[in-house]
Scaffold this motif. Structure first.
Motif, PDB file in Angstrom:
ATOM      1  N   ALA A  17       0.835  -1.211   0.000  1.00 42.80           N
ATOM      2  CA  ALA A  17       0.000   0.000   0.000  1.00 42.80           C
ATOM      3  C   ALA A  17       0.867   1.257   0.000  1.00 42.80           C
ATOM      4  O   ALA A  17       0.605   2.219  -0.728  1.00 42.80           O
ATOM      5  CB  ALA A  17      -0.927  -0.006   1.217  1.00 42.80           C
ATOM      6  N   ARG A  18       1.925   1.243   0.823  1.00 40.96           N
ATOM      7  CA  ARG A  18       2.797   2.428   0.887  1.00 40.96           C
ATOM      8  C   ARG A  18       3.496   2.645  -0.457  1.00 40.96           C
ATOM      9  O   ARG A  18       3.641   3.782  -0.913  1.00 40.96           O
ATOM     10  CB  ARG A  18       3.845   2.258   2.001  1.00 40.96           C
ATOM     11  CG  ARG A  18       3.278   2.425   3.415  1.00 40.96           C
ATOM     12  CD  ARG A  18       4.394   2.250   4.431  1.00 40.96           C
ATOM     13  NE  ARG A  18       3.939   2.272   5.808  1.00 40.96           N
ATOM     14  CZ  ARG A  18       3.877   3.363   6.579  1.00 40.96           C
ATOM     15  NH1 ARG A  18       4.231   4.539   6.103  1.00 40.96           N
ATOM     16  NH2 ARG A  18       3.473   3.277   7.834  1.00 40.96           N
ATOM     17  N   ALA A  20       2.460   1.626  -3.459  1.00 37.12           N
ATOM     18  CA  ALA A  20       1.494   2.048  -4.488  1.00 37.12           C
ATOM     19  C   ALA A  20       1.125   3.511  -4.289  1.00 37.12           C
ATOM     20  O   ALA A  20       0.994   4.276  -5.252  1.00 37.12           O
ATOM     21  CB  ALA A  20       0.251   1.163  -4.416  1.00 37.12           C
ATOM     22  N   LYS A  21       0.997   3.925  -3.027  1.00 39.83           N
ATOM     23  CA  LYS A  21       0.676   5.332  -2.729  1.00 39.83           C
ATOM     24  C   LYS A  21       1.802   6.232  -3.257  1.00 39.83           C
ATOM     25  O   LYS A  21       1.556   7.349  -3.731  1.00 39.83           O
ATOM     26  CB  LYS A  21       0.511   5.490  -1.209  1.00 39.83           C
ATOM     27  CG  LYS A  21       0.456   6.901  -0.694  1.00 39.83           C
ATOM     28  CD  LYS A  21      -0.976   7.381  -0.631  1.00 39.83           C
ATOM     29  CE  LYS A  21      -1.270   8.811  -0.289  1.00 39.83           C
ATOM     30  NZ  LYS A  21      -0.311   9.699   0.201  1.00 39.83           N
ATOM     31  N   THR A  69      -1.652   6.508   4.366  1.00 42.70           N
ATOM     32  CA  THR A  69      -2.192   5.960   3.115  1.00 42.70           C
ATOM     33  C   THR A  69      -3.655   6.358   2.894  1.00 42.70           C
ATOM     34  O   THR A  69      -4.291   5.891   1.962  1.00 42.70           O
ATOM     35  CB  THR A  69      -2.078   4.414   3.096  1.00 42.70           C
ATOM     36  OG1 THR A  69      -2.738   3.909   4.261  1.00 42.70           O
ATOM     37  CG2 THR A  69      -0.633   3.941   3.088  1.00 42.70           C
ATOM     38  N   GLY A  70      -4.207   7.216   3.772  1.00 41.19           N
ATOM     39  CA  GLY A  70      -5.611   7.639   3.580  1.00 41.19           C
ATOM     40  C   GLY A  70      -6.246   8.047   4.894  1.00 41.19           C
ATOM     41  O   GLY A  70      -5.631   8.739   5.702  1.00 41.19           O
ATOM     42  N   ARG A 234      -7.034  -0.710   1.646  1.00 42.95           N
ATOM     43  CA  ARG A 234      -6.106   0.408   1.409  1.00 42.95           C
ATOM     44  C   ARG A 234      -5.246   0.114   0.174  1.00 42.95           C
ATOM     45  O   ARG A 234      -4.960   0.989  -0.641  1.00 42.95           O
ATOM     46  CB  ARG A 234      -5.219   0.537   2.637  1.00 42.95           C
ATOM     47  CG  ARG A 234      -4.942   1.881   3.207  1.00 42.95           C
ATOM     48  CD  ARG A 234      -5.794   2.974   2.766  1.00 42.95           C
ATOM     49  NE  ARG A 234      -6.847   3.349   3.664  1.00 42.95           N
ATOM     50  CZ  ARG A 234      -6.709   4.075   4.745  1.00 42.95           C
ATOM     51  NH1 ARG A 234      -5.552   4.506   5.118  1.00 42.95           N
ATOM     52  NH2 ARG A 234      -7.765   4.393   5.461  1.00 42.95           N
ATOM     53  N   CYS A 235      -4.819  -1.145   0.062  1.00 45.80           N
ATOM     54  CA  CYS A 235      -4.013  -1.543  -1.109  1.00 45.80           C
ATOM     55  C   CYS A 235      -4.843  -1.340  -2.380  1.00 45.80           C
ATOM     56  O   CYS A 235      -4.363  -0.745  -3.365  1.00 45.80           O
ATOM     57  CB  CYS A 235      -3.612  -3.013  -1.009  1.00 45.80           C
ATOM     58  SG  CYS A 235      -2.364  -3.374   0.212  1.00 45.80           S
ATOM     59  N   LYS A 237      -7.399   0.537  -2.913  1.00 41.85           N
ATOM     60  CA  LYS A 237      -7.649   1.967  -3.168  1.00 41.85           C
ATOM     61  C   LYS A 237      -6.472   2.612  -3.922  1.00 41.85           C
ATOM     62  O   LYS A 237      -6.667   3.483  -4.767  1.00 41.85           O
ATOM     63  CB  LYS A 237      -7.860   2.667  -1.822  1.00 41.85           C
ATOM     64  CG  LYS A 237      -8.105   4.150  -1.923  1.00 41.85           C
ATOM     65  CD  LYS A 237      -8.459   4.728  -0.571  1.00 41.85           C
ATOM     66  CE  LYS A 237      -8.537   6.235  -0.662  1.00 41.85           C
ATOM     67  NZ  LYS A 237      -7.254   6.891  -0.466  1.00 41.85           N
ATOM     68  N   HIS A 238      -5.270   2.138  -3.620  1.00 40.70           N
ATOM     69  CA  HIS A 238      -4.099   2.728  -4.280  1.00 40.70           C
ATOM     70  C   HIS A 238      -3.678   1.964  -5.536  1.00 40.70           C
ATOM     71  O   HIS A 238      -2.599   2.194  -6.081  1.00 40.70           O
ATOM     72  CB  HIS A 238      -2.933   2.845  -3.291  1.00 40.70           C
ATOM     73  CG  HIS A 238      -3.195   3.868  -2.234  1.00 40.70           C
ATOM     74  ND1 HIS A 238      -3.351   5.207  -2.521  1.00 40.70           N
ATOM     75  CD2 HIS A 238      -3.392   3.749  -0.903  1.00 40.70           C
ATOM     76  CE1 HIS A 238      -3.606   5.864  -1.407  1.00 40.70           C
ATOM     77  NE2 HIS A 238      -3.647   5.004  -0.415  1.00 40.70           N
TER      78      HIS A 238
END
Ligand SMILES: Cc1cc2nc3c(=O)[nH]c(=O)nc-3n(C[C@H](O)[C@H](O)[C@H](O)COP(=O)(O)OP(=O)(O)OC[C@H]3O[C@@H](n4cnc5c(N)ncnc54)[C@H](O)[C@@H]3O)c2cc1C
Length: 504
Positions: A17-18, A20-21, A69-70, A234-235, A237-238
């Motif tokens: 997630a980090r 991809a963000k 991340t959001g 979260r993953c 979303k990104h």
């Protein structure tokens, strides 16, 4: 940059997630048919059980993850304080409840249950543990581990060295600080938070007790597995792509650099970096082929480190009773705690009279009727192995069922009724954990912290093989949700640094 992540455990997903963000194109290949790895809330009939982690400590790690991340963590899930944090019960019938987030209340409870002298000793121990935490958190936990030589160069090295006392075991610290055997048992148990033996684990593990008291013991409504779902969301979303039931068979190397993976179905996937959330020994012994000097050295180090302990658990669905409800976390200590560590780490046999951990969440979101109570019972166990020198063969269902019944007998002998209200009983063994999430031997935390050098033997986040990174419980800084979340951040930062360098 295209990045491949092997495994959708918490560490793999936090890194994904980090990354991809930060703008990378991230694809996760997960061998099993679900995300979350060991972090899981499972429904069996009317009951939900946290079959992996059931205690969240140092929640700041995940607050930071969700914030960076959001939306805030508190907007995604209901995180609640667990007070008392633990109800410790001893074989002689005595009991003490540790308060959450309050040294004052805990010392009061120790005074009432044991003595004012015991309370003063615990307070003094916590001051020592606080010092150790202050010194160790930055170089040993919050950053990538540097070589022992670079730590040597720190200006405060000598002072820090004497405060941390790496030559001292957790047990030796107990010998110095605590006279009451019951408090010594409580301190010893913190070695098991990293799957270790208090007689071999370094004294610095006492900082876990300080961290738990200071930053609290927490539960997530609906079960801790809720957090795995939120990290996965979260993953998504990104823009992270997930492929479930898609095990990775090999990490591809080109001129000694990781350039992608080969899936078990034979497909080859190229990428600029590979992040492995699989156990480090599996990564280096199975996924990476080759005999280079670098690989030999890593494999030698991994072979030197001792596997963390494993767990044998019972998922008990019970009808509610008139008995006083259990606290969220209850620990039933046996008379002799050392026989547990001898049995697991030396004899490699199930423990005859284990310490019994009972998690009774008292969470309406974890049962389907008011008249139901789900108990997750966990005892420490040797890892699974067909070789009696290395572990215990957990494939014998008859033995497992008899062992489960002995544990129930021991719980009932301590005044907690089970059989007359039992609706469902499910057994989980180290072998099942090995099969479900590819954890070697079913070890809970990857490698243990047995020995002063354990931290240096653990896989580094930035592998000496260029383009390869290790994340999760068997990599630096170690196992347990807080450390695994930190490893996700360390790996994302390391790749970020590299990406910046290559685009300059
Ligand atoms: C019974 C139990 C109780 C625990 N209690 C606590 C607790 O109370 N508090 C706490 O903080 N921690 C606790 N832990 C530890 C915590 O669960 C772990 O440290 C953490 O969840 C590990 O995360 P990880 O990132 O290392 O990944 P893991 O959960 O180990 O996941 C790794 C993932 O990689 C996948 N994988 C492996 N090999 C491959 C491959 N070749 N190809 C594709 N995918 C692959 C696996 O299927 C898995 O999904 C407990 C663990 C257990 C088992």
């Amino acid at each position: 940059m295209k990045i491949t992540v092997i495994g959708a455990g918490v560490g793999g997903m936090c890194a994904a997630a980090r990354l991809a963000k930060a703008g990378h194109e991230v694809t996760v290949y997960e061998g099993s048919d679900r995300v979350g790895g060991k972090l899981r809330t499972e429904w069996i009939g009317r009951y939900a059980f946290d079959t992996g982690p059931s205690l969240l400590t140092l929640p700041a790690v995940y607050r930071d993850f969700f914030l960076k991340t959001g939306k805030h963590m508190g907007q995604e899930m209901e995180v609640v304080s667990v007070n008392p944090s633990f109800d410790y019960r001893f074989a002689d019938g005595s009991q003490v409840k540790f308060a959450n987030l309050s040294r004052y209340e805990t010392l009061k409870a120790i005074t009432q249950s044991f003595s004012p002298q015991s309370a003063a000793q615990w307070d003094s121990l916590m001051r020592v543990a606080e010092k150790m935490w202050d010194i160790s958190r930055e170089p040993f936990i919050e950053s990538e581990l540097k070589s022992p030589l670079s730590l040597f160069k720190r200006p405060t090295f000598i002072k820090d060295l004497f405060a941390i006392a790496p030559w001292k075991s957790l047990r030796q610290l107990a010998d110095e600080q605590l006279t009451d055997t019951r408090l010594r048992f409580i301190l010893d148990r913190y070695a098991t938070y990293s799957g270790s033996d208090p007689r071999k684990a370094p004294a610095v593990l006492s900082s876990i007790a300080f961290v738990e008291e200071t930053f609290g013991a927490w539960h997530i409504k609906g079960g801790l597995g809720t957090m795995a779902d939120a990290i996965y969301e979260r993953c998504i979303k990104h823009g992270v792509t997930f492929h479930l039931s898609t095990p990775v068979q090999e990490i591809l190397l080109t001129k000694g650099k990781a350039t992608g993976v080969m899936l078990a179905n034979g497909e080859r996937v190229e990428s600029g970096a590979v992040v492995s959330n699989a156990d480090a020994s599996f990564t280096y012994n199975t996924l990476v082929a080759g005999k280079s000097y670098k690989l030999k050295k890593i494999r030698k180090n991994l072979a030197k480190s001792e596997a963390s302990l494993a767990g044998f658990s019972l998922l008990l669905g019970l009808r509610a009773s008139d008995e006083a409800p259990l606290e969220h976390h209850t620990i039933l200590f046996p008379e002799d705690y050392d026989q547990e560590f001898d049995s697991i780490f030396s004899a490699k046999k199930p423990v005859a009279n284990p310490t019994i951990y009972i998690c009774s969440p008292n969470d309406a979101k974890m049962v389907k009727s008011e008249n139901s109570v789900g108990l997750f019972v966990l005892v420490n166990a040797p890892v699974h192995s067909k070789d009696p020198q290395s572990g215990w063969d957990w494939s014998d269902e008859k033995f497992n069922s008899e062992y489960a019944n002995k544990i129930i007998d021991q719980i009932e002998a301590r005044g907690i009724s089970i059989r007359d209200r039992l609706e469902t009983l499910t057994i989980r063994t180290p072998l099942q954990l090995q099969e479900s999430v590819n954890a070697p031997g079913g070890s809970i935390y990857g490698s243990s912290s047995n020995g002063a050098r354990a931290a240096f033997l653990r896989a580094k986040n930035r592998s000496p093989i260029k383009g390869l990174y290790c994340v999760g419980g068997s990599a630096h800084p170690g196992g347990g949700l807080p450390l695994v979340g930190i490893s996700g951040e360390l790996v994302a930062n390391a790749i970020g640094e590299r990406a910046k360098r290559t685009t300059k």
